[in-house]
Design a protein around this motif. Sequence first.
Motif, mmCIF file in Angstrom:
data_model
loop_
_atom_site.group_PDB
_atom_site.id
_atom_site.type_symbol
_atom_site.label_atom_id
_atom_site.label_comp_id
_atom_site.label_asym_id
_atom_site.label_seq_id
_atom_site.Cartn_x
_atom_site.Cartn_y
_atom_site.Cartn_z
ATOM 1 N N MET A 60 -20.073 70.677 -31.214
ATOM 2 C CA MET A 60 -21.252 70.871 -30.382
ATOM 3 C C MET A 60 -21.964 72.110 -30.886
ATOM 4 N N ASN A 61 -23.146 71.911 -31.427
ATOM 5 C CA ASN A 61 -23.844 72.973 -32.132
ATOM 6 C C ASN A 61 -24.628 73.895 -31.221
ATOM 7 N N HIS A 62 -25.536 73.349 -30.402
ATOM 8 C CA HIS A 62 -26.366 74.263 -29.621
ATOM 9 C C HIS A 62 -26.833 73.672 -28.303
ATOM 10 N N THR A 63 -27.333 74.555 -27.465
ATOM 11 C CA THR A 63 -28.021 74.211 -26.225
ATOM 12 C C THR A 63 -29.405 74.821 -26.290
ATOM 13 N N CYS A 64 -30.433 74.030 -25.961
ATOM 14 C CA CYS A 64 -31.819 74.478 -26.051
ATOM 15 C C CYS A 64 -32.387 74.804 -24.676
ATOM 16 N N LEU A 65 -32.993 75.986 -24.557
ATOM 17 C CA LEU A 65 -33.698 76.403 -23.346
ATOM 18 C C LEU A 65 -35.111 76.832 -23.725
ATOM 19 N N ARG A 66 -36.092 76.381 -22.966
ATOM 20 C CA ARG A 66 -37.460 76.851 -23.158
ATOM 21 C C ARG A 66 -37.619 78.237 -22.541
ATOM 22 N N ILE A 67 -38.422 79.071 -23.186
ATOM 23 C CA ILE A 67 -38.632 80.439 -22.703
ATOM 24 C C ILE A 67 -40.123 80.760 -22.687
ATOM 25 N N LYS A 68 -40.459 81.793 -21.948
ATOM 26 C CA LYS A 68 -41.857 82.216 -21.874
ATOM 27 C C LYS A 68 -42.217 83.175 -22.998
ATOM 28 N N SER A 75 -26.716 75.365 -38.292
ATOM 29 C CA SER A 75 -26.434 74.021 -37.786
ATOM 30 C C SER A 75 -25.017 73.561 -38.096
ATOM 31 N N ALA A 76 -24.250 74.378 -38.799
ATOM 32 C CA ALA A 76 -22.854 74.066 -39.094
ATOM 33 C C ALA A 76 -21.910 74.888 -38.222
ATOM 34 N N ARG A 77 -22.442 75.482 -37.169
ATOM 35 C CA ARG A 77 -21.664 76.328 -36.268
ATOM 36 C C ARG A 77 -21.590 75.694 -34.888
ATOM 37 N N GLU A 78 -20.612 76.126 -34.119
ATOM 38 C CA GLU A 78 -20.564 75.754 -32.716
ATOM 39 C C GLU A 78 -21.046 76.940 -31.883
ATOM 40 N N GLY A 79 -21.505 76.653 -30.665
ATOM 41 C CA GLY A 79 -21.847 77.717 -29.733
ATOM 42 C C GLY A 79 -23.122 78.457 -30.059
ATOM 43 N N VAL A 80 -24.179 77.741 -30.441
ATOM 44 C CA VAL A 80 -25.476 78.348 -30.726
ATOM 45 C C VAL A 80 -26.394 78.151 -29.519
ATOM 46 N N LEU A 81 -27.179 79.167 -29.208
ATOM 47 C CA LEU A 81 -28.188 79.091 -28.151
ATOM 48 C C LEU A 81 -29.554 79.022 -28.810
ATOM 49 N N ILE A 86 -28.893 65.096 -32.552
ATOM 50 C CA ILE A 86 -27.904 64.822 -33.594
ATOM 51 C C ILE A 86 -28.471 65.307 -34.921
ATOM 52 N N LEU A 87 -27.729 66.158 -35.608
ATOM 53 C CA LEU A 87 -28.201 66.704 -36.885
ATOM 54 C C LEU A 87 -27.026 67.014 -37.792
ATOM 55 N N GLY A 88 -27.348 67.461 -39.016
ATOM 56 C CA GLY A 88 -26.322 67.747 -40.008
ATOM 57 C C GLY A 88 -26.116 69.230 -40.235
ATOM 58 N N TYR A 89 -25.150 69.534 -41.067
ATOM 59 C CA TYR A 89 -24.776 70.920 -41.327
ATOM 60 C C TYR A 89 -25.832 71.702 -42.106
ATOM 61 N N ASP A 90 -26.724 71.005 -42.805
ATOM 62 C CA ASP A 90 -27.617 71.682 -43.748
ATOM 63 C C ASP A 90 -29.078 71.724 -43.294
ATOM 64 N N LEU A 91 -29.355 71.458 -42.025
ATOM 65 C CA LEU A 91 -30.737 71.406 -41.577
ATOM 66 C C LEU A 91 -31.411 72.775 -41.720
ATOM 67 N N PHE A 92 -32.530 72.805 -42.433
ATOM 68 C CA PHE A 92 -33.300 74.030 -42.695
ATOM 69 C C PHE A 92 -32.443 75.136 -43.327
ATOM 70 N N ALA A 93 -31.428 74.740 -44.044
ATOM 71 C CA ALA A 93 -30.558 75.745 -44.660
ATOM 72 C C ALA A 93 -31.290 76.572 -45.702
ATOM 73 N N ASP A 94 -32.275 75.980 -46.362
ATOM 74 C CA ASP A 94 -32.974 76.657 -47.456
ATOM 75 C C ASP A 94 -34.215 77.417 -47.016
ATOM 76 N N SER A 95 -34.584 77.284 -45.727
ATOM 77 C CA SER A 95 -35.789 77.986 -45.268
ATOM 78 C C SER A 95 -35.425 79.403 -44.830
ATOM 79 N N ALA A 96 -36.241 80.358 -45.228
ATOM 80 C CA ALA A 96 -35.969 81.748 -44.901
ATOM 81 C C ALA A 96 -36.457 82.048 -43.484
ATOM 82 N N ASN A 97 -35.806 83.031 -42.855
ATOM 83 C CA ASN A 97 -36.321 83.524 -41.573
ATOM 84 C C ASN A 97 -37.700 84.126 -41.802
#
Length: 324
Positions: free
Chosen positions: A10-18, A62-68, A312-323
């Motif tokens: 389970m990778n993440h939970t998404c919350l909308r913020i202001k 995206s290859a981690r568990e417990g992401v917010l 549902i996604l994979g381990y490498d999603l946006f892996a190559d994009s820089a912050n």
Amino acid sequence: MPKIDDSFLMNHTCLRIKDPKVSVPFYTENFGLKLLKYLAFDDFSLYMLGYEDETTKGKNWSAREGVLELCHNHGVENDPEFKVNHGNGPEHRGFGHICLSVDNIQVVEKKLLDNGVKFQKKLADGRQKDIAFALDPNGYWIELIEHGIGKVEAKTDITSYKFNHSMIRVKDPKKSLDFYRNVLGFKVLSTHEFPEAKFTLYFLGYEHSKDFSEDSVDRSLKASKQALIELTHNWGTESDPEFKGYHNGNSTEGGAIQGFGHTCVSCKDPAALCKQIEEEYGDEVKWSLKWDQGNIKKIAFVNDPDGYSIEILGYDLFADSANL
């Protein structure tokens, strides 16, 4: 049942913020979450927060568990009328809270209070003296529990904190458990019944050991884990013809406002998972977005029996994009 291998998490939970200038520091400074990835799109930005340790260094978000995942729709920070649905009001209930487990809950509570963090429930309030509920800047509830790992009297080590679980309310536990166990491969870690209050809690997570026995994890071990889902069933909803169901966090029907977005399952071959779900379940399983058919490629959104979205996604999603 789709093939579930040991890459599933389970990778993440998404919350909308202001306002990310408020929410991101709130989580990083008070709870030690790190900004793992910042993703900017035309109309919105995503802030991926998680805990770093020796096991996660070098891993894509995206290859981690417990992401917010904090989702910011551009411009809402300047809208005085904008607010989110935290899921616990008298109407449009559904999502309940996220939960962080800490080493020394009494010290953490005092630290948060000293930092001006508001609370829905302090340790001293109510009958349960071992849990508290803090409030984030958008009004989302953050449950605090204690795992006690490395606990030192009168101190707290922020590097020991964990993103333990996300709670959603469900109408019919049989349907929900069938979905999470059989379609997505979760295991039931523990079940807790509260007859006086007439509700049951089911904690689910990924356990890939062949020797694992469902419903065998005690409270102490459960508190030490990350990336669980808590299903809350209020007795009777499954057979009440007047019960209209829970708000999924995304609908605006009937004047509802949005808040919670989704949970997320990651694995090494998400395309195969989506194909297997479609082949085995057909129209029995509903999709918000089928695999690779949206503006953002290589993702899908499947709906659980209550209409909550699971990405549902994979381990490498946006892996190559820089912050940015």
